[in-house]
Write an enzyme that holds these catalytic residues in place. Structure first.
Site, PDB file in Angstrom:
ATOM      1  N   LYS A   1     -11.702  17.650  -6.118  1.00  0.00           N
ATOM      2  CA  LYS A   1     -12.202  16.143  -6.503  1.00  0.00           C
ATOM      3  C   LYS A   1     -12.447  15.850  -7.961  1.00  0.00           C
ATOM      4  CE  LYS A   1     -15.875  12.884  -5.983  1.00  0.00           C
ATOM      5  NZ  LYS A   1     -16.028  12.622  -7.432  1.00  0.00           N
TER       6      LYS A   1
ATOM      7  N   GLN B   1      -1.254   6.802  -5.887  1.00  0.00           N
ATOM      8  CA  GLN B   1      -2.226   7.580  -5.487  1.00  0.00           C
ATOM      9  C   GLN B   1      -2.422   8.700  -6.615  1.00  0.00           C
ATOM     10  OE1 GLN B   1      -0.372   8.435  -1.942  1.00  0.00           O
ATOM     11  NE2 GLN B   1      -1.641   7.424  -0.793  1.00  0.00           N
TER      12      GLN B   1
ATOM     13  N   ALA C   1      -6.311   9.092   0.190  1.00  0.00           N
ATOM     14  CA  ALA C   1      -7.186   9.344   1.032  1.00  0.00           C
ATOM     15  C   ALA C   1      -6.422   9.967   2.359  1.00  0.00           C
ATOM     16  CB  ALA C   1      -7.622   8.091   1.585  1.00  0.00           C
TER      17      ALA C   1
ATOM     18  N   ARG D   1      -1.808  -0.918  -8.456  1.00  0.00           N
ATOM     19  CA  ARG D   1      -3.138  -0.776  -8.066  1.00  0.00           C
ATOM     20  C   ARG D   1      -3.226   1.027  -7.991  1.00  0.00           C
ATOM     21  NH1 ARG D   1      -3.625  -1.842  -2.340  1.00  0.00           N
ATOM     22  NH2 ARG D   1      -4.336  -3.875  -2.715  1.00  0.00           N
TER      23      ARG D   1
ATOM     24  N   ASP E   1       0.824  -1.369   0.057  1.00  0.00           N
ATOM     25  CA  ASP E   1       0.136  -0.036  -0.009  1.00  0.00           C
ATOM     26  C   ASP E   1       0.992   1.221   0.122  1.00  0.00           C
ATOM     27  OD1 ASP E   1      -2.406  -1.546   0.141  1.00  0.00           O
ATOM     28  OD2 ASP E   1      -2.549  -1.247   2.188  1.00  0.00           O
TER      29      ASP E   1
END
Length: 309
Positions: free
Chosen positions: A198, A160, A186, A181, A131
């Site tokens: 956003k 990200q 976040a 991924r 991650d």
């Protein structure tokens, strides 16, 4: 404003240590987490496989361990998890945070622990995903990934889309045939590091997803995991892929347990690539609040689930 407030709550030590003691908070998290133990996670994975034919990832919640002994314990847990997954016959890949394996204690500490996990998983033909955490960890996490992947093929990395640096990081990974991924992001980051709006994040995600599905990326063998619950964005990616001759078996969507269940199930029924992340463990509060910050609309569901009717 709501997102910023939630991210502040996720990082506040008093909230992290106090709020999980309240029953209404624990009840609220049940939608997004089947329980606190590995047995809970594997039980949910088995249910998803049997009822919907949906494969999963599992992750033990936690980050920023205090010492090397704690980091080794986390690694030992993941090694047991790899063995349990293999014995169960489930399609359940492992996902972990480098700080949970000791990155703050030294690069070599994290590398040693993650290598142990990757070796255990790979012995059973399974995958391990790293991650991505706060922006300050991006460089060491990428370095960890490259060092370990030099010796092991079944390891993936998270990027990200809201970070300004991500297009360059993605370009560096594409020629290697990496497993990537892609998430929106976040963590609370300043605007000079991450996109604050956003709509801009959604646009960046779409552009980066297209890059991951480009001919040279596919030829290099890149494994594309697109982590989003945004139905409109999914339709847009699928339409682009179909128009450009990209097969539906070329990529998969990765979603969180308890979010957009009907969308997950529809994709599975249609034979699309879908994989669901199941989180478990006692250190769930920061993770849970970040999930709410990603999609503040979930707050309404949480309130309806915990308030008396």
């Amino acid at each position: 404003m709501i997102r910023s407030a939630l991210l502040w709550f996720s990082e506040n030590s008093w909230c992290r240590n106090t709020l999980p003691r309240y029953g209404f908070v624990r009840r609220a998290v049940r939608r997004f987490m089947p329980g606190e133990t590995l047995d809970d996670a594997l039980g949910a994975a088995r249910s998803m496989a049997e009822r919907h034919r949906i494969p999963v990832l599992i992750t033990l919640l936690g980050e920023n361990v205090a010492d090397e002994a704690e980091a080794r314990e986390v690694a030992d847990h993941y090694i047991r998890a790899a063995e349990r997954v293999a014995a169960s016959g489930l399609d359940a890949e492992l996902s972990l945070k480098p700080t949970h394996l000791g990155l703050d204690l030294g690069f070599d500490v994290a590398e040693r622990n993650i290598r142990r996990i990757v070796e255990a998983a790979e012995a059973h033909g399974n995958w391990v995903w790293l991650d991505m955490e706060y922006s300050r960890y991006v460089d060491p996490t990428l370095e960890l990934y490259r060092a370990i992947r030099a010796d092991h093929g079944r390891v993936g990395i998270c990027l990200q889309s809201y970070l300004h640096r991500t297009p360059a990081d993605l370009e560096s990974l594409i020629p290697t045939g990496a497993a990537v991924r892609l998430v929106k992001g976040a963590y609370a980051e300043p605007p000079e590091i991450a996109l604050p709006v956003k709509a801009d994040v959604d646009r960046a995600f779409f552009d980066q997803a297209r890059r991951m599905l480009a001919p040279d990326a596919r030829a290099a063998g890149l494994r594309a995991g697109l982590a989003t619950h945004d139905a409109a964005l999914i339709r847009r990616i699928d339409a682009w892929a179909e128009a450009n001759g990209v097969g539906a078996d070329t990529y998969e969507y990765q979603m969180l347990y308890g979010i957009a269940d009907q969308l997950q199930q529809r994709l599975a029924r249609e034979g699309r690539g879908i994989r669901v992340l199941i989180s478990y463990g006692v250190h769930w509060f920061p993770w849970y609040v970040r999930r709410l910050a990603e999609r503040p609309a979930n707050i309404g569901f949480v309130l309806r689930s915990v308030l008396p009717r």
